[in-house]
Design a protein around this motif. Structure first.
Motif, PDB file in Angstrom:
ATOM      1  N   ILE A 173      -0.260  10.691  -9.216  1.00 12.13           N
ATOM      2  CA  ILE A 173      -1.333  10.711 -10.209  1.00 12.13           C
ATOM      3  C   ILE A 173      -1.073  11.908 -11.106  1.00 12.13           C
ATOM      4  CG2 ILE A 173      -3.821  10.880 -10.602  1.00 12.13           C
ATOM      5  CD1 ILE A 173      -4.191   9.772  -7.729  1.00 12.13           C
ATOM      6  N   TYR A 224      -1.715   6.714 -13.179  1.00  6.58           N
ATOM      7  CA  TYR A 224      -1.116   6.465 -11.865  1.00  6.58           C
ATOM      8  C   TYR A 224       0.274   5.900 -12.114  1.00  6.58           C
ATOM      9  CZ  TYR A 224      -0.856   4.491  -7.066  1.00  6.58           C
ATOM     10  OH  TYR A 224      -0.502   4.174  -5.768  1.00  6.58           O
ATOM     11  N   ILE A 263      -8.097  17.454  -4.308  1.00  9.72           N
ATOM     12  CA  ILE A 263      -6.959  17.136  -3.442  1.00  9.72           C
ATOM     13  C   ILE A 263      -6.224  18.439  -3.145  1.00  9.72           C
ATOM     14  CG2 ILE A 263      -5.398  16.645  -5.379  1.00  9.72           C
ATOM     15  CD1 ILE A 263      -4.101  14.463  -3.587  1.00  9.72           C
ATOM     16  N   ALA A 267      -0.679  15.349  -5.998  1.00  5.31           N
ATOM     17  CA  ALA A 267      -0.914  13.930  -5.670  1.00  5.31           C
ATOM     18  C   ALA A 267       0.407  13.182  -5.789  1.00  5.31           C
ATOM     19  CB  ALA A 267      -1.967  13.338  -6.596  1.00  5.31           C
ATOM     20  N   HIS A 269       3.420  10.986  -3.362  1.00  7.81           N
ATOM     21  CA  HIS A 269       3.685  10.319  -2.083  1.00  7.81           C
ATOM     22  C   HIS A 269       5.008   9.557  -2.159  1.00  7.81           C
ATOM     23  CE1 HIS A 269       2.951   8.098   1.624  1.00  7.81           C
ATOM     24  NE2 HIS A 269       3.140   6.963   0.971  1.00  7.81           N
ATOM     25  N   ILE A 290      -0.106   4.857   0.300  1.00  9.20           N
ATOM     26  CA  ILE A 290      -0.515   6.203  -0.104  1.00  9.20           C
ATOM     27  C   ILE A 290      -1.579   6.718   0.869  1.00  9.20           C
ATOM     28  CG2 ILE A 290       0.067   5.894  -2.536  1.00  9.20           C
ATOM     29  CD1 ILE A 290      -2.902   5.474  -3.101  1.00  9.20           C
ATOM     30  N   MET A 294      -5.294  10.350  -1.725  1.00  7.02           N
ATOM     31  CA  MET A 294      -4.901   9.759  -2.998  1.00  7.02           C
ATOM     32  C   MET A 294      -5.664   8.466  -3.253  1.00  7.02           C
ATOM     33  SD  MET A 294      -0.772  10.425  -3.443  1.00  7.02           S
ATOM     34  CE  MET A 294      -0.685   9.423  -4.930  1.00  7.02           C
TER      35      MET A 294
END
Length: 304
Positions: A173, A224, A263, A267, A269, A290, A294
């Protein structure tokens, strides 16, 4: 003992020797270099020097790196999310917040500590600190890692990484709304001269780096994305997305100073990992969803 030599050029004139040496290798910390200098393992024109020495053109700098001390890495009963395992390879889904291998400040609680408890047979090519580790992801990046359980597997997986035949897709993100569906970032990455703990896009002491990205979903102030690594430089996705103006949400190093989303860490993964099995030649591909934090962010952004 390994010995490395440099001849100082005009561009490094009057630069502190400890700063110069730290920039030569991403694995060397400033404090480590200063300790080597203090121990007399750095010489300029055949004589010991000090950390604040300002180098001159044509100086001959020699670094004698001592043999590393063998540390006893302890096996720890830490839960592992094992996605795949056989006699040669283990694929794990690393949680956010876990360091991959022991290092100063992190000698316990790492993925390596957990792996040593889970399986006794790991490749020894990288020594006791990094047994079986063929590639890394950052502490606060979650996702898939492949680990070698013997030296044959290790050499095969490293060769695949060098040949760019592995498949590594990440989901992230990022800040801002990317106006196009696809893109490729081709920009060399090296150590940041202003902050030796960071990487940046630079022509100085840099290595080629290529990241492809695809927009998955757009929100009011965020996007995203899926990123595909063609190369695997330190902090590559984080540096490249910042370079084009879309830094990762939550990134404490390359993102906005002010926290924008809830977070801990970036962000990011590692969602997909594919490679050729080192023994059977079979093409393997694995995916990991994810993490919840997230997922919660995406849910929040969709409602915003």
């Amino acid at each position: 003992m390994e010995e490395i030599q440099w001849t100082i050029l005009e561009e490094n004139k009057n630069e502190r020797i400890d700063k110069f040496l730290t920039a030569q290798n991403g694995e060397w910390s400033r404090s480590q270099v200063q300790q080597w200098i203090k121990d007399g393992q750095v010489q300029v024109n055949g004589k010991a020097t000090k950390s604040n020495y300002k180098m001159q053109v044509e100086d001959q700098v020699t670094l004698s790196i001592p043999e590393p001390e063998e540390l006893d890495v302890i096996a720890e009963d830490i839960p592992l999310d094992v996605v795949y395992e056989d006699a040669d390879v283990i694929v794990v889904n690393k949680p956010r917040g876990m360091v991959v291998h022991p290092a100063p400040g992190h000698y316990t609680g790492t993925l390596v500590n957990a792996l040593l408890y889970h399986c006794k047979d790991l490749s020894g090519i990288n020594g006791v600190i990094r047994p079986g580790i063929v590639h890394r992801i950052d502490k606060d990046t979650s996702g898939l890692l492949m680990v070698a359980k013997n030296d044959h597997a290790h050499e095969s997986l490293v060769s695949q990484l060098k040949a760019k035949t592995t498949k590594r897709h990440y989901k992230a993100i990022v800040h801002g709304v990317i106006p196009h569906q696809h893109g490729t970032i081709e920009a060399p990455i090296g150590r940041d001269k202003k902050d030796r703990q960071s990487m940046t896009v630079t022509e100085d002491n840099s290595r080629d780096a290529v990241t492809h990205f695809t927009v998955l979903e757009c929100f009011k102030d965020f996007t995203y994305v899926q990123c595909e690594l063609e190369t695997g430089r330190t902090h590559q996705i984080r540096v490249h997305m910042k370079y084009i103006g879309y830094p990762l949400a939550g990134d404490p190093k390359y993102g906005p100073k002010k926290k924008t989303l809830e977070i801990e860490g970036q962000a990011l993964h590692a969602a997909t990992l594919g490679f050729t099995h080192p023994r059977t030649g079979e093409e393997l591909e694995f995916s990991a969803p994810i993490p919840e934090d997230m997922e919660h962010l995406l849910h929040y952004l969709r409602k915003k």
